[in-house]
Design a protein around this motif. Sequence first.
Motif, PDB file in Angstrom:
ATOM      1  N   ALA A  38      54.904  40.260  34.776  1.00 38.46           N
ATOM      2  CA  ALA A  38      54.799  39.421  35.980  1.00 38.46           C
ATOM      3  C   ALA A  38      54.140  40.199  37.115  1.00 38.46           C
ATOM      4  N   VAL A  39      54.532  41.430  37.311  1.00 38.54           N
ATOM      5  CA  VAL A  39      53.919  42.252  38.364  1.00 38.54           C
ATOM      6  C   VAL A  39      52.449  42.482  38.060  1.00 38.54           C
ATOM      7  N   LEU A  43      49.392  41.362  40.503  1.00 37.33           N
ATOM      8  CA  LEU A  43      48.409  42.328  40.993  1.00 37.33           C
ATOM      9  C   LEU A  43      46.999  41.953  40.565  1.00 37.33           C
ATOM     10  N   LYS A  44      46.845  41.440  39.338  1.00 41.23           N
ATOM     11  CA  LYS A  44      45.526  41.019  38.864  1.00 41.23           C
ATOM     12  C   LYS A  44      45.011  39.836  39.683  1.00 41.23           C
ATOM     13  N   ALA A  45      45.912  38.939  40.081  1.00 43.14           N
ATOM     14  CA  ALA A  45      45.514  37.786  40.885  1.00 43.14           C
ATOM     15  C   ALA A  45      45.058  38.207  42.284  1.00 43.14           C
ATOM     16  N   LEU A  46      45.536  39.338  42.740  1.00 43.74           N
ATOM     17  CA  LEU A  46      45.159  39.808  44.084  1.00 43.74           C
ATOM     18  C   LEU A  46      43.804  40.510  44.105  1.00 43.74           C
ATOM     19  N   LEU A  47      43.282  40.857  42.940  1.00 42.51           N
ATOM     20  CA  LEU A  47      41.970  41.505  42.892  1.00 42.51           C
ATOM     21  C   LEU A  47      40.876  40.513  43.293  1.00 42.51           C
ATOM     22  N   PRO A  48      39.845  41.006  43.965  1.00 43.56           N
ATOM     23  CA  PRO A  48      38.742  40.115  44.322  1.00 43.56           C
ATOM     24  C   PRO A  48      38.005  39.655  43.042  1.00 43.56           C
ATOM     25  N   PRO A  49      37.389  38.485  43.089  1.00 40.77           N
ATOM     26  CA  PRO A  49      36.649  37.999  41.911  1.00 40.77           C
ATOM     27  C   PRO A  49      35.514  38.951  41.543  1.00 40.77           C
ATOM     28  N   HIS A  50      35.233  39.047  40.296  1.00 43.97           N
ATOM     29  CA  HIS A  50      34.213  39.983  39.823  1.00 43.97           C
ATOM     30  C   HIS A  50      32.865  39.328  39.726  1.00 43.97           C
TER      31      HIS A  50
END
Length: 50
Positions: A38-39, A43-50
């Motif tokens: 879940a964490v 955290l992956k969702a908070l990364l900017p789009p590539h």
Amino acid sequence: MRDIIEPPPEPGAPLPPLWKRLLWFVGLAVLGTLATAAVAYVLKALLPPH
């Protein structure tokens, strides 16, 4: 009323049954894995789009 957190067993007291101890171990392992996943997804969702 029964205490939520029980005091530790006295020295020399018999251990709980093996199935109960293994069930606790498996439960904690599964919950730890789910919490880590879940964490990681948050955290992956908070990364900017590539």
